[in-house]
Design a protein around this motif. Structure first.
Motif, short mmCIF file in Angstrom:
data_model
loop_
_atom_site.label_atom_id
_atom_site.label_comp_id
_atom_site.label_asym_id
_atom_site.label_seq_id
_atom_site.Cartn_x
_atom_site.Cartn_y
_atom_site.Cartn_z
N GLY A 65 0.85 -1.18 0.00
CA GLY A 65 0.00 0.00 0.00
C GLY A 65 0.88 1.23 0.00
N CYS A 66 0.56 2.20 -0.82
CA CYS A 66 1.40 3.39 -0.98
C CYS A 66 1.54 4.19 0.32
CB CYS A 66 0.86 4.27 -2.10
SG CYS A 66 0.90 3.45 -3.70
N PHE A 67 0.46 4.28 1.09
CA PHE A 67 0.53 5.03 2.34
C PHE A 67 1.40 4.31 3.37
CE2 PHE A 67 -1.03 5.72 6.68
CZ PHE A 67 -0.73 7.06 6.81
N TRP A 68 1.15 3.05 3.59
CA TRP A 68 1.81 2.33 4.68
C TRP A 68 3.29 2.10 4.43
CZ3 TRP A 68 -0.79 2.47 8.91
CH2 TRP A 68 -2.18 2.52 8.85
N HIS A 69 3.72 2.14 3.17
CA HIS A 69 5.12 1.87 2.86
C HIS A 69 5.81 3.06 2.20
CE1 HIS A 69 4.82 -2.35 4.03
NE2 HIS A 69 3.58 -2.24 3.60
N ARG A 70 5.20 4.25 2.32
CA ARG A 70 5.76 5.53 1.89
C ARG A 70 6.25 5.52 0.44
NH1 ARG A 70 10.43 7.91 5.39
NH2 ARG A 70 11.72 6.96 3.81
N HIS A 71 5.32 5.25 -0.47
CA HIS A 71 5.65 5.30 -1.88
C HIS A 71 5.57 6.75 -2.36
CE1 HIS A 71 4.76 4.14 -6.26
NE2 HIS A 71 6.03 3.86 -6.01
N ASP A 72 6.47 7.13 -3.23
CA ASP A 72 6.50 8.50 -3.74
C ASP A 72 5.50 8.65 -4.88
OD1 ASP A 72 7.24 11.12 -4.11
OD2 ASP A 72 8.98 10.63 -5.36
N CYS A 73 4.22 8.74 -4.52
CA CYS A 73 3.17 8.89 -5.52
C CYS A 73 2.06 9.76 -4.93
CB CYS A 73 2.61 7.52 -5.94
SG CYS A 73 1.61 6.72 -4.67
N LYS A 74 1.01 9.97 -5.71
CA LYS A 74 -0.06 10.86 -5.26
C LYS A 74 -0.86 10.30 -4.09
CE LYS A 74 -3.65 9.40 -8.50
NZ LYS A 74 -4.55 9.84 -9.56
N TYR A 75 -0.74 9.00 -3.83
CA TYR A 75 -1.52 8.39 -2.74
C TYR A 75 -0.84 8.48 -1.38
CZ TYR A 75 -4.39 6.63 -6.51
OH TYR A 75 -5.19 6.55 -7.61
N PHE A 76 0.42 8.95 -1.36
CA PHE A 76 1.08 9.09 -0.07
C PHE A 76 1.14 10.56 0.32
CE2 PHE A 76 4.64 10.07 2.65
CZ PHE A 76 4.31 9.28 3.73
N LYS A 77 0.67 10.83 1.53
CA LYS A 77 0.74 12.16 2.10
C LYS A 77 0.88 11.99 3.61
CE LYS A 77 -2.39 15.74 3.06
NZ LYS A 77 -3.72 16.25 2.90
N TRP A 78 1.83 12.70 4.19
CA TRP A 78 1.99 12.61 5.63
C TRP A 78 0.73 13.14 6.31
CZ3 TRP A 78 5.59 9.75 7.69
CH2 TRP A 78 6.80 9.58 7.06
N PRO A 79 0.19 12.39 7.26
CA PRO A 79 -0.99 12.87 7.99
C PRO A 79 -0.67 14.14 8.78
CG PRO A 79 -0.68 10.53 8.34
CD PRO A 79 0.56 11.02 7.66
#
Length: 153
Positions: A65-79
């Motif tokens: 998952g892009c969020f849980w594994h910090r992928h550099d894409c539009k689906y990752f954003k620091w909360p």
């Protein structure tokens, strides 16, 4: 910025996030199975309990998952809320991933990744193309002639 739901509701929502049998994982599993690949799921004997293990090809696949594994894409954003907690949590996930990759590589396994964003909101043709490329990567390792410890040529 405050959360738009109560802490109790947020907790319930977060507890519903699964680690296994996610939609992206199911897409990869069905696609590889349809292409003739057979695999094991979440093998606890291997570092990181890879999502798919293809022993015949000495390959493991993680569907991240892009969020849980910090992928550099539009689906990752620091909360924005509890930033210290989330930075520690996600950094820990990334460090653990790196450790598992090193361990698997040392054991002679090819490690492949599929990111959630590579499958999300894509057309069936795009997904099929991605799965074709993944299948090529899996077989490439087997056909490269590399003999790892414990394998026969």
């Amino acid at each position: 910025m405050t959360d738009i739901v109560s802490a109790k509701v947020r907790s319930r929502m977060m507890s519903g996030i699964r680690g296994k049998d996610t939609k992206p994982e199911m897409i990869v599993r069905r696609g590889l199975h349809a292409r003739g690949f057979r695999f094991r799921l979440h093998d606890k004997r291997l570092p990181g309990k890879p999502d798919l293990v293809l022993p015949k090809y000495r390959t493991v696949i993680f569907v991240h998952g892009c969020f849980w594994h910090r992928h550099d894409c539009k689906y990752f954003k620091w909360p924005a809320t509890r930033p210290e907690f989330w930075h520690n949590k996600i950094r820990g996930n990334v460090e653990r991933d790196k450790k598992h990759i090193k361990e698997l590589d040392a054991l002679g396994w090819q490690v492949l990744f599929v990111w959630e964003c590579e499958l999300k909101s894509k057309s069936p043709n795009d997904i099929s193309g991605k799965l074709d490329l993944l299948a090529q990567e899996v077989t490439r390792h087997r056909l490269s002639g590399i003999t790892r410890p414990g394998e026969q040529a």
